[in-house]
Design a protein around this motif. Structure first.
Motif, PDB file in Angstrom:
ATOM      1  N   MET A 145       0.827  -1.201   0.000  1.00 38.93           N
ATOM      2  CA  MET A 145       0.000   0.000   0.000  1.00 38.93           C
ATOM      3  C   MET A 145       0.865   1.256   0.000  1.00 38.93           C
ATOM      4  SD  MET A 145      -2.685  -1.193   2.978  1.00 38.93           S
ATOM      5  CE  MET A 145      -3.924   0.067   2.665  1.00 38.93           C
ATOM      6  N   LEU A 146       0.318   2.360  -0.501  1.00 39.26           N
ATOM      7  CA  LEU A 146       0.932   3.660  -0.284  1.00 39.26           C
ATOM      8  C   LEU A 146       0.688   4.034   1.176  1.00 39.26           C
ATOM      9  CD1 LEU A 146      -0.262   5.700  -3.405  1.00 39.26           C
ATOM     10  CD2 LEU A 146       1.915   4.521  -3.082  1.00 39.26           C
ATOM     11  N   PHE A 147       1.491   4.959   1.705  1.00 38.23           N
ATOM     12  CA  PHE A 147       1.325   5.351   3.106  1.00 38.23           C
ATOM     13  C   PHE A 147       1.400   6.862   3.251  1.00 38.23           C
ATOM     14  CE2 PHE A 147       3.288   6.416   7.245  1.00 38.23           C
ATOM     15  CZ  PHE A 147       2.283   5.951   8.073  1.00 38.23           C
ATOM     16  N   PHE A 148       0.477   7.397   4.022  1.00 37.70           N
ATOM     17  CA  PHE A 148       0.470   8.821   4.368  1.00 37.70           C
ATOM     18  C   PHE A 148       0.050   8.979   5.819  1.00 37.70           C
ATOM     19  CE2 PHE A 148      -0.011   9.018  -0.168  1.00 37.70           C
ATOM     20  CZ  PHE A 148       0.652  10.165  -0.541  1.00 37.70           C
ATOM     21  N   GLU A 149       0.664   9.942   6.491  1.00 34.68           N
ATOM     22  CA  GLU A 149       0.133  10.422   7.763  1.00 34.68           C
ATOM     23  C   GLU A 149      -0.407  11.816   7.488  1.00 34.68           C
ATOM     24  OE1 GLU A 149       2.239   8.101  11.417  1.00 34.68           O
ATOM     25  OE2 GLU A 149       2.921  10.146  11.034  1.00 34.68           O
ATOM     26  N   VAL A 150      -1.605  12.080   7.997  1.00 30.93           N
ATOM     27  CA  VAL A 150      -2.282  13.341   7.716  1.00 30.93           C
ATOM     28  C   VAL A 150      -2.926  13.883   8.988  1.00 30.93           C
ATOM     29  CG1 VAL A 150      -2.797  12.661   5.323  1.00 30.93           C
ATOM     30  CG2 VAL A 150      -4.499  12.267   7.113  1.00 30.93           C
ATOM     31  N   SER A 151      -3.333  15.125   8.903  1.00 29.89           N
ATOM     32  CA  SER A 151      -4.153  15.726   9.947  1.00 29.89           C
ATOM     33  C   SER A 151      -5.332  16.425   9.292  1.00 29.89           C
ATOM     34  CB  SER A 151      -3.365  16.745  10.773  1.00 29.89           C
ATOM     35  OG  SER A 151      -4.257  17.462  11.626  1.00 29.89           O
ATOM     36  N   SER A 152      -6.507  15.900   9.533  1.00 30.37           N
ATOM     37  CA  SER A 152      -7.715  16.555   9.037  1.00 30.37           C
ATOM     38  C   SER A 152      -7.892  17.903   9.714  1.00 30.37           C
ATOM     39  CB  SER A 152      -8.941  15.681   9.307  1.00 30.37           C
ATOM     40  OG  SER A 152      -8.808  14.453   8.653  1.00 30.37           O
ATOM     41  N   LYS A 153      -7.436  18.002  10.944  1.00 25.69           N
ATOM     42  CA  LYS A 153      -7.615  19.243  11.712  1.00 25.69           C
ATOM     43  C   LYS A 153      -6.763  20.387  11.164  1.00 25.69           C
ATOM     44  CE  LYS A 153      -8.154  20.900  16.392  1.00 25.69           C
ATOM     45  NZ  LYS A 153      -8.235  20.488  17.793  1.00 25.69           N
ATOM     46  N   THR A 154      -5.477  20.134  10.948  1.00 29.85           N
ATOM     47  CA  THR A 154      -4.569  21.195  10.487  1.00 29.85           C
ATOM     48  C   THR A 154      -4.398  21.218   8.971  1.00 29.85           C
ATOM     49  OG1 THR A 154      -2.570  19.830  10.613  1.00 29.85           O
ATOM     50  CG2 THR A 154      -3.249  21.013  12.637  1.00 29.85           C
ATOM     51  N   GLY A 155      -4.771  20.142   8.313  1.00 32.05           N
ATOM     52  CA  GLY A 155      -4.571  20.032   6.874  1.00 32.05           C
ATOM     53  C   GLY A 155      -3.238  19.430   6.487  1.00 32.05           C
ATOM     54  N   TYR A 156      -2.429  19.030   7.484  1.00 31.30           N
ATOM     55  CA  TYR A 156      -1.094  18.469   7.227  1.00 31.30           C
ATOM     56  C   TYR A 156      -1.197  17.268   6.274  1.00 31.30           C
ATOM     57  CZ  TYR A 156       3.252  15.940   8.059  1.00 31.30           C
ATOM     58  OH  TYR A 156       4.439  15.259   7.893  1.00 31.30           O
ATOM     59  N   GLN A 157      -0.520  17.362   5.144  1.00 38.51           N
ATOM     60  CA  GLN A 157      -0.367  16.317   4.127  1.00 38.51           C
ATOM     61  C   GLN A 157      -1.687  15.926   3.426  1.00 38.51           C
ATOM     62  OE1 GLN A 157       2.424  14.675   2.887  1.00 38.51           O
ATOM     63  NE2 GLN A 157       3.671  16.137   4.018  1.00 38.51           N
ATOM     64  N   VAL A 158      -2.775  16.610   3.697  1.00 38.49           N
ATOM     65  CA  VAL A 158      -4.042  16.252   3.058  1.00 38.49           C
ATOM     66  C   VAL A 158      -3.981  16.516   1.556  1.00 38.49           C
ATOM     67  CG1 VAL A 158      -6.519  16.783   2.920  1.00 38.49           C
ATOM     68  CG2 VAL A 158      -5.420  16.521   5.155  1.00 38.49           C
ATOM     69  N   ASN A 159      -3.513  17.697   1.172  1.00 42.87           N
ATOM     70  CA  ASN A 159      -3.407  17.985  -0.263  1.00 42.87           C
ATOM     71  C   ASN A 159      -2.420  17.058  -0.947  1.00 42.87           C
ATOM     72  OD1 ASN A 159      -5.355  19.967  -0.258  1.00 42.87           O
ATOM     73  ND2 ASN A 159      -3.887  21.619   0.072  1.00 42.87           N
ATOM     74  N   GLU A 160      -1.317  16.735  -0.288  1.00 47.74           N
ATOM     75  CA  GLU A 160      -0.324  15.816  -0.868  1.00 47.74           C
ATOM     76  C   GLU A 160      -0.939  14.430  -1.102  1.00 47.74           C
ATOM     77  OE1 GLU A 160       1.846  19.122   1.068  1.00 47.74           O
ATOM     78  OE2 GLU A 160       0.133  17.895   1.632  1.00 47.74           O
ATOM     79  N   LEU A 161      -1.736  13.975  -0.153  1.00 44.82           N
ATOM     80  CA  LEU A 161      -2.429  12.692  -0.308  1.00 44.82           C
ATOM     81  C   LEU A 161      -3.299  12.719  -1.560  1.00 44.82           C
ATOM     82  CD1 LEU A 161      -3.676   9.943   0.534  1.00 44.82           C
ATOM     83  CD2 LEU A 161      -5.236  11.241   2.006  1.00 44.82           C
ATOM     84  N   PHE A 162      -4.152  13.723  -1.659  1.00 40.08           N
ATOM     85  CA  PHE A 162      -5.081  13.761  -2.775  1.00 40.08           C
ATOM     86  C   PHE A 162      -4.397  14.096  -4.093  1.00 40.08           C
ATOM     87  CE2 PHE A 162      -7.972  13.746   0.796  1.00 40.08           C
ATOM     88  CZ  PHE A 162      -8.886  12.794   0.366  1.00 40.08           C
ATOM     89  N   GLU A 163      -3.310  14.840  -4.069  1.00 38.59           N
ATOM     90  CA  GLU A 163      -2.540  15.063  -5.291  1.00 38.59           C
ATOM     91  C   GLU A 163      -1.958  13.742  -5.807  1.00 38.59           C
ATOM     92  OE1 GLU A 163       0.295  18.152  -4.384  1.00 38.59           O
ATOM     93  OE2 GLU A 163      -1.307  19.658  -4.204  1.00 38.59           O
ATOM     94  N   SER A 164      -1.544  12.876  -4.899  1.00 37.14           N
ATOM     95  CA  SER A 164      -1.054  11.553  -5.304  1.00 37.14           C
ATOM     96  C   SER A 164      -2.168  10.738  -5.943  1.00 37.14           C
ATOM     97  CB  SER A 164      -0.494  10.792  -4.099  1.00 37.14           C
ATOM     98  OG  SER A 164       0.681  11.385  -3.650  1.00 37.14           O
ATOM     99  N   LEU A 165      -3.364  10.817  -5.373  1.00 37.90           N
ATOM    100  CA  LEU A 165      -4.501  10.092  -5.944  1.00 37.90           C
ATOM    101  C   LEU A 165      -4.862  10.649  -7.318  1.00 37.90           C
ATOM    102  CD1 LEU A 165      -6.810   9.651  -2.811  1.00 37.90           C
ATOM    103  CD2 LEU A 165      -5.026   8.133  -3.680  1.00 37.90           C
ATOM    104  N   ILE A 166      -4.803  11.965  -7.466  1.00 38.08           N
ATOM    105  CA  ILE A 166      -5.076  12.591  -8.752  1.00 38.08           C
ATOM    106  C   ILE A 166      -4.044  12.143  -9.781  1.00 38.08           C
ATOM    107  CG2 ILE A 166      -5.074  14.798  -9.993  1.00 38.08           C
ATOM    108  CD1 ILE A 166      -6.262  15.997  -7.343  1.00 38.08           C
ATOM    109  N   SER A 167      -2.786  12.129  -9.382  1.00 34.54           N
ATOM    110  CA  SER A 167      -1.725  11.679 -10.283  1.00 34.54           C
ATOM    111  C   SER A 167      -1.960  10.240 -10.726  1.00 34.54           C
ATOM    112  CB  SER A 167      -0.369  11.810  -9.579  1.00 34.54           C
ATOM    113  OG  SER A 167       0.652  11.311 -10.404  1.00 34.54           O
TER     114      SER A 167
END
Length: 173
Positions: A145-167
Motif C-alpha cells: 500500500m501507499l502510506f500517508f500520515e495526515v491531519s484533518s484538523k490542520t490540513g497536514y499532508q491532506v493535499n499531498e495525499l489527494f494530489e497523489s490520488l489525482i496523479s
C-alpha cells in the motif's frame, strides 16, 4: 472504477476503517478546505477537479464501519479504483484493525484491483501518538500500500495525499 470520456474521468474512492478515526473529517478537509469536528456522517459526494483539458470527478464513498452497512462492503470495494484504509495514530486498536479491513477487501473484491492507501490520521495529536510512523510505513509496505500520515484538523499532508490520488487517476489508462 475509472470511467473515461474524451475529456473527463470519474474516479470512485472508498475510505474504510474503524469509527472515529477521522474518515469524514478527512474528506471534508479536502473538499471544503476546513476542519469540521464531529461532522454528520457523509455517505457520498463528488469533487470535480479541472486539470489542463481534463476533468476528473472524484466520487468519495465513506463506508461506515458498522454492522448495518457491513453487508454492502463488497459493492463499495468492487466499484472503487482507490481504497483508503484509515487509522488514528493515537488509537492502537484502530491500527490493529487495519489488517482486518485489508483482508475484508481482499476477500470481497472479486478480482478487482484498486490502488490501496494506508492513512494514519490525527497527526496534529503527535504528543498522544500510540502508533509510530515507522510501524505505519512497515505495515503499508508489507501490504503493498501507499502510506500517508495526515491531519484533518490542520490540513497536514491532506493535499499531498489527494494530489497523489489525482496523479494516479491521470496516469491510469
Amino acid at each position: 472504477m475509472i470511467h473515461n470520456t474524451e475529456q473527463s474521468k470519474i474516479i470512485k474512492v472508498v475510505q474504510i476503517g474503524n469509527i472515529y478515526v477521522g474518515k469524514s473529517s478527512l474528506y471534508l478537509r479536502y473538499h471544503q478546505g476546513e476542519f469540521i469536528d464531529n461532522p454528520n456522517y457523509i455517505d457520498f459526494y463528488n469533487k470535480i477537479i479541472n486539470l489542463a483539458e481534463k476533468q476528473i470527478t472524484f466520487q468519495f464513498w465513506d463506508y461506515r464501519s458498522n454492522e448495518k452497512f457491513f453487508s454492502l462492503s463488497h459493492y463499495f470495494y468492487n466499484q472503487s479504483s482507490i481504497v483508503m484504509i484509515s487509522y488514528d495514530i493515537t488509537n492502537r486498536q484502530s491500527f490493529d484493525r487495519v489488517q482486518f479491513w485489508f483482508e475484508d477487501y481482499n476477500q470481497k473484491k472479486q478480482n478487482k484491483v484498486a490502488l490501496l492507501v494506508l492513512i494514519g490520521n490525527k497527526y496534529d495529536l503527535e504528543q498522544q501518538r500510540k502508533v509510530s510512523q515507522k510501524e505505519g510505513k512497515q505495515l503499508a509496505n508489507s501490504l503493498g500500500m501507499l502510506f500517508f500520515e495526515v491531519s484533518s484538523k490542520t490540513g497536514y499532508q491532506v493535499n499531498e495525499l489527494f494530489e497523489s490520488l489525482i496523479s494516479y487517476a491521470i496516469n491510469v489508462n
